[in-house]
Design an enzyme around this catalytic site. Structure first.
Site, PDB file in Angstrom:
ATOM      1  N   LEU A 243      38.395  98.238  44.264  1.00 53.68           N
ATOM      2  CA  LEU A 243      38.028  98.440  45.668  1.00 53.68           C
ATOM      3  C   LEU A 243      37.254  97.738  46.207  1.00 53.68           C
ATOM      4  O   LEU A 243      37.948  97.090  46.743  1.00 53.68           O
ATOM      5  CB  LEU A 243      37.559  99.191  44.899  1.00 53.68           C
ATOM      6  CG  LEU A 243      36.570 100.600  46.205  1.00 53.68           C
ATOM      7  CD1 LEU A 243      37.379 100.049  47.079  1.00 53.68           C
ATOM      8  CD2 LEU A 243      35.772 101.274  46.614  1.00 53.68           C
ATOM      9  N   ASP A 244      36.517  96.777  46.135  1.00 55.22           N
ATOM     10  CA  ASP A 244      35.866  96.146  46.507  1.00 55.22           C
ATOM     11  C   ASP A 244      34.964  95.690  45.343  1.00 55.22           C
ATOM     12  O   ASP A 244      34.126  95.986  44.141  1.00 55.22           O
ATOM     13  CB  ASP A 244      34.267  97.063  47.227  1.00 55.22           C
ATOM     14  CG  ASP A 244      33.640  95.686  47.741  1.00 55.22           C
ATOM     15  OD1 ASP A 244      33.577  94.162  47.984  1.00 55.22           O
ATOM     16  OD2 ASP A 244      32.279  96.032  48.661  1.00 55.22           O
TER      17      ASP A 244
END
Length: 385
Positions: free
Chosen positions: A118-119
């Protein structure tokens, strides 16, 4: 070829189930076999007790090892892959020790894929899309650039603490003690602690919800990773974390104590605090989480805005899993699928440069479409349209 998926924590299961239902040849490794059986035992019986030695022994040339394990195990597993001629995939940041394996992996024709969660991960894909759009705009040189990328996960229904934990809080607490480096007004901005640089960030989507944001880690290497044109004059560049409005007030006493902790005694106290936070602020069974991400790229020329676009994502957990779990692990699974299809480059790569140039644009478009299907909202905003 076998896929050795190591770790079945909360942010690993949706992607693992995707591969298993897609009939990929997966071996599941987990320290506690019973926990893995509870998550994917309906799809596979090939679940084995994890040790680094056992996985290394099982690896064969052309296999893929997937590390959804604690960060300190990524490099040892990657080194085992290098020795056995196997590929490696992880959602985590590239550590310096991982980067050192780049040439050796290239020499063996292996892909060591990182930062595909995701991040980091989805944020890279969205940033790459905006950079490509700016480069294709024909605006030429003399551009002053501002870039921001923020992501945060929190409960869908806010609590007084303005946060909940889906795994051990220790990692979050350690991050609070980490300095950050970014660009502001063309100057390097160094911040010792996140709470020294909290700003307010307004949701660009309708509704105008306000968040708190702060820079994390060292943002500066991503200027090159995102392929910024050297002719651009980068004024602002920050990658950071989003929190619910009111977070800094709710955590004020915690900040004060974390600031004072040093040495072995401080580490022991940090673990004690972590246990208390886990007891008091863990997600309840079936409680929905929420993930929000904003990535924005702005260019001005001679003081006038000439490009201003952003991606805004808002996702919440559903019956089929948490938003965080899906967004982290399904993107990992997509990277594995691309690797199996020989669409990725060799060496130590990330979501920004993992794709073989021949497939880069297609993969970016496919990943954005997949993320759109997982999110409640994924929208590209052109402020100048």
């Amino acid at each position: 070829m076998k896929i050795h998926w190591c770790g079945t924590g909360l942010s690993a299961v949706p992607g693992l189930r995707r591969l298993l239902t897609g009939n990929y040849p997966v071996v599941v490794w987990n320290r506690t076999v019973a926990k893995a059986e509870a998550e994917v035992g309906d799809l596979t019986k090939d679940i084995r007790p994890f040790t680094l030695e056992a996985v290394a022994q099982a690896l064969e040339p052309g296999d893929i090892a997937v590390s959804m394990l604690p960060a300190d195990l990524h490099v040892p597993l990657a080194k085992a892959c290098l020795e056995k001629g196997a590929h490696f995939v992880s959602s985590s940041y590239v550590a310096p020790e991982m980067a050192e394996l780049d040439q050796a992996a290239k020499d063996k024709g292996l892909s060591f894929v990182n930062e595909v969660g995701l991040d980091p991960g989805i944020d890279h894909i969205l940033a790459d899309d905006l950079v490509a759009r700016l480069k294709d705009s024909g605006l030429g040189e003399g551009l002053d650039i501002s870039f921001t990328s923020y992501c945060g996960g929190f409960p869908k229904v806010a609590n007084d603490f303005r946060y909940k934990f889906s795994w051990s809080p220790l990692g979050v607490l350690k991050a609070l003690r980490s300095p950050s480096k970014s660009l502001k007004g063309g100057e390097e901005l160094n911040v010792a602690r996140p709470w020294d640089a909290i700003t307010r960030y307004e949701n660009p989507l309708p509704g105008g919800e306000v968040f708190e944001a702060y820079p994390n880690r060292n943002s500066l290497p991503f200027i090159d990773q995102y392929g910024f044109d050297p002719a651009w004059n980068v004024q602002d560049f920050v990658r950071g974390t989003l929190r619910l409005d009111g977070w800094s007030t709710a955590w004020a006493d915690l900040f004060k104590e974390v600031e004072t902790l040093e040495g072995p005694e401080g580490d022991a106290r940090l673990r004690e605090i972590s246990e208390g936070l886990w007891n008091d602020h863990a997600y309840d069974e079936g409680e929905a989480d929420r993930v929000v991400m904003f990535v924005r790229l702005t260019a001005t020329k001679d003081g006038a805005p000439v490009f201003d676009q952003a991606w805004a994502m808002d996702a919440s957990g559903k019956d089929d899993g948490s938003a965080m779990g899906k967004l982290v692990s399904i993107t990992v699974a997509m990277a594995i699928e691309a690797l199996v299809a020989s669409r990725l480059a060799t060496g130590v790569v990330t979501a920004s440069n993992a794709a073989d140039p021949m497939f880069a644009e297609d993969i970016r478009r496919e990943w954005i479409a997949e993320v759109e299907g997982m999110a409640d909202t994924l929208e590209r905003i052109d402020y100048l349209a």
